[in-house]
Write a protein that holds these residues in place. Sequence first.
Motif, PDB file in Angstrom:
ATOM      1  N   ARG A 102     -15.894 -14.744-138.338  1.00 31.35           N
ATOM      2  CA  ARG A 102     -15.541 -15.067-139.721  1.00 31.35           C
ATOM      3  C   ARG A 102     -16.350 -16.238-140.258  1.00 31.35           C
ATOM      4  O   ARG A 102     -16.718 -16.274-141.436  1.00 31.35           O
ATOM      5  N   LEU A 103     -16.637 -17.200-139.382  1.00 27.96           N
ATOM      6  CA  LEU A 103     -17.450 -18.338-139.791  1.00 27.96           C
ATOM      7  C   LEU A 103     -18.857 -17.885-140.172  1.00 27.96           C
ATOM      8  O   LEU A 103     -19.392 -18.279-141.224  1.00 27.96           O
ATOM      9  N   GLN A 104     -19.467 -17.054-139.318  1.00 33.12           N
ATOM     10  CA  GLN A 104     -20.815 -16.563-139.606  1.00 33.12           C
ATOM     11  C   GLN A 104     -20.824 -15.682-140.851  1.00 33.12           C
ATOM     12  O   GLN A 104     -21.760 -15.728-141.658  1.00 33.12           O
ATOM     13  N   LEU A 105     -19.762 -14.883-141.008  1.00 30.58           N
ATOM     14  CA  LEU A 105     -19.680 -14.010-142.181  1.00 30.58           C
ATOM     15  C   LEU A 105     -19.572 -14.831-143.455  1.00 30.58           C
ATOM     16  O   LEU A 105     -20.206 -14.509-144.487  1.00 30.58           O
ATOM     17  N   ALA A 106     -18.789 -15.917-143.420  1.00 30.08           N
ATOM     18  CA  ALA A 106     -18.659 -16.784-144.592  1.00 30.08           C
ATOM     19  C   ALA A 106     -20.002 -17.423-144.940  1.00 30.08           C
ATOM     20  O   ALA A 106     -20.365 -17.532-146.124  1.00 30.08           O
ATOM     21  N   LYS A 107     -20.759 -17.846-143.924  1.00 32.22           N
ATOM     22  CA  LYS A 107     -22.096 -18.407-144.153  1.00 32.22           C
ATOM     23  C   LYS A 107     -23.000 -17.368-144.812  1.00 32.22           C
ATOM     24  O   LYS A 107     -23.748 -17.662-145.759  1.00 32.22           O
ATOM     25  N   LEU A 108     -22.936 -16.136-144.321  1.00 29.96           N
ATOM     26  CA  LEU A 108     -23.789 -15.069-144.834  1.00 29.96           C
ATOM     27  C   LEU A 108     -23.470 -14.760-146.295  1.00 29.96           C
ATOM     28  O   LEU A 108     -24.374 -14.566-147.129  1.00 29.96           O
ATOM     29  N   ILE A 109     -22.192 -14.718-146.632  1.00 30.08           N
ATOM     30  CA  ILE A 109     -21.786 -14.447-148.021  1.00 30.08           C
ATOM     31  C   ILE A 109     -22.272 -15.558-148.939  1.00 30.08           C
ATOM     32  O   ILE A 109     -22.768 -15.304-150.053  1.00 30.08           O
ATOM     33  N   HIS A 110     -22.169 -16.795-148.462  1.00 31.65           N
ATOM     34  CA  HIS A 110     -22.644 -17.923-149.278  1.00 31.65           C
ATOM     35  C   HIS A 110     -24.168 -17.840-149.478  1.00 31.65           C
ATOM     36  O   HIS A 110     -24.669 -18.057-150.592  1.00 31.65           O
TER      37      HIS A 110
END
Length: 560
Positions: free
Chosen positions: A437-445
Motif C-alpha cells: 500500500r505504501l508503494q502504491l500510494a507513492k505510485l499514485i502520487h
Amino acid sequence: MKVCPTCRLRYNDEDVACLVDGSPLARMTDPRIGAVLGGRYTLVEVLGRGGMGTVYRARHAGERLVAIKVLHDRFADDAALRERLEREARSTKQLAHPNIVEVMDFGLTETLVPYLVMELLQGEPLDQPIKRDGAFELDRALMLGLHLARGLARAHDFGVIHRDVKPENVFVCSSDDGTSVAKLMDFGIALAPGDRRLTAAGQFLGSPKYTAPERFRAREEITPASDLYALGVVLFEMVAGRLPFASESMAGWVLHHMETVPPELTSVVPGCPPVLSRLVAELLAKEPKHRPVDAHAVVSTLGSMASEKARRVRQASTISREIAVPDENARLGAWRERARLYQLMVDRVWPGVSAPPAIANDLAELTGALGRLDALRKEAQSLEAAVGAEEARQKADRQRLVHAVETLARDLSQLRSQTRLQGGAEESASEHLDRYRLQLAKLIHMDATMGSTPSPLGLETLREALAAYEAWTAAAAPSPTRDLEFQLQALRDQVERKDAESRQEQESRKEQLRASADERIQLEQRVLRLSRALGETLRPFPQNRDLFRKMRGGTMRAIG
C-alpha cells in the motif's frame, strides 16, 4: 486468641490446655492460623511474608501439604488484582509442567481477600544463589537455562506470555537425586490469549533490569519473544555473574535495553562456548524478529551443549513431612469420648434421677452437635472425593491434550527454524500488505505529478509494489507452518473448553464444601463452649475426680 499447636483448635486467652489432646496452648502469632480456606485447606504455619501477602504451609483435606499465598487485607477491594490472580491460577493450571510451579486452586477468604493454592516446595529463588555464588559453572547454568526454556516453551505453546521472567520469579528446588530443578513462578502479570489488559494507561508491570526493548515502546504488541529476551538476560547473569548492563535509574535501564549493544559473553567469560555466546546475543537482539524463532529452538541449542545429566527431565521432590494435625475423624472421636465421660459424671452425681435441666440440656445439645458434626464430616468427605476424582480426571485429560500440543509445537518450531535458515521471509501478511500500500500510494502520487513522460523511479516503484503484492499473496496462502499454527490453536481451544466445563461443574461442589466447613467450625466452637460449661459445673463433685484426671491428658490420648 490462643491455638492448639497440635489440632489447631482456637481458644480464648484465659484457656491453658487443649480439651481435645491436652497440648499446652500457644498464643496466635497470625490470626489466620487454624483457619480453613475454601472448605478444603487448613492453614498450619507461616512460611514467609512479603509486600503483597503472606505464604502459609497448609494441609489439604486430602492430606496433601500445600503452600497458600494470601494477599494482605488491603487488597480485598482491588478487583483488578483479584482478576490477575484468578487468571494466574487458570493459566498456570493449564500448563502443568515440571518447570512451572503448579497452582492448584484459587479462592477468596471470608473477608474477600484472594488466595492462591500452590505446590509446596523446598528451595530458594534463583536470585539467592546468584548473589551468593556469582557466576555459575557452565553445566549448572546450561541446566537451569534449559529448565527455564522448557517452562517458557510450555507457556508459549498455550499462548501465555509470562512478562516478568527474572531470577526472583524462578524457584530452585531439588529432585529426588539431589539435582537442582528450576521452576518458573508468579504468572500474576502473565498475558494469555483473549485477556483484556488489566493495567492502566502508562502503568508498567515487570522488572526493568530484565525487560525487552519493545515492552517500553507504546502500543507495541507483546509477544513470546519478550520472554526470550528476559531469558537471555538471566542466562547472561548466570554465566557471567553480572547483568549485561548497569544502571542506577529506571531511565538508564530503558536506554540500555533499547540502544546499548550487550557485550559478547566470550569477551566477559573466557572459555564460554561460542555457541552459547551467539545464542545469548540472539536472545538479546533489539528486534523481536531477530531472536530465536521460539523457546523450543532455545531448548534445542542449550541441549546441544549441556551434559546428559543436565538434559534429563526431572520432577522436583515433594515435601512429605507429616504435620501433627489430627484429622476430623480423630478429633470427633475425642469429643465423643469427652461427652461419654460427662454422661458418666452426671450418672454418678445424680444416680437414678434426672440431672438439673441446665446440665441435661447442655449434655443433649453437646450430643446433638456431635451428631451433626459427624453427618457434615461424612458429607464433606464424599464431596472432597468427588472433587478430587474430577480434578484427577481433568488432569489426565489435560495431559493427553498437552502432549499433542507439545508435539505440534515442536514440529512448528522446526519448520520456523528451517524457513529462517533457507532465507524465507519472516514478515507477516499484514506487513507485506502495508508495504504494498505504501508503494502504491507513492505510485499514485507520482502518476498525478509526472505528466506524460515515463520515469525510471516510477518503474522502480511499480516493481516494488508488485513484489510486495506477490509477497503478500505468498504469505497469505496456505502453508505447512500456517496449517500447524491452526491445529495448535484448535488444540489450545479444546483444552480451554474442557477446563471451563470442569470449573463450572466443580464450583457447585466447592461451594458446598465451603458452607460445610463454615458450619463445622461454628459447631466445634459451640462444642468447645458446652464442654467448658459442663466441666466447670461437674468439676466440684469429688466422685468425678478420677474421670477428670482421665480427661486432663486430653481425650484423644485417653481413647488412644
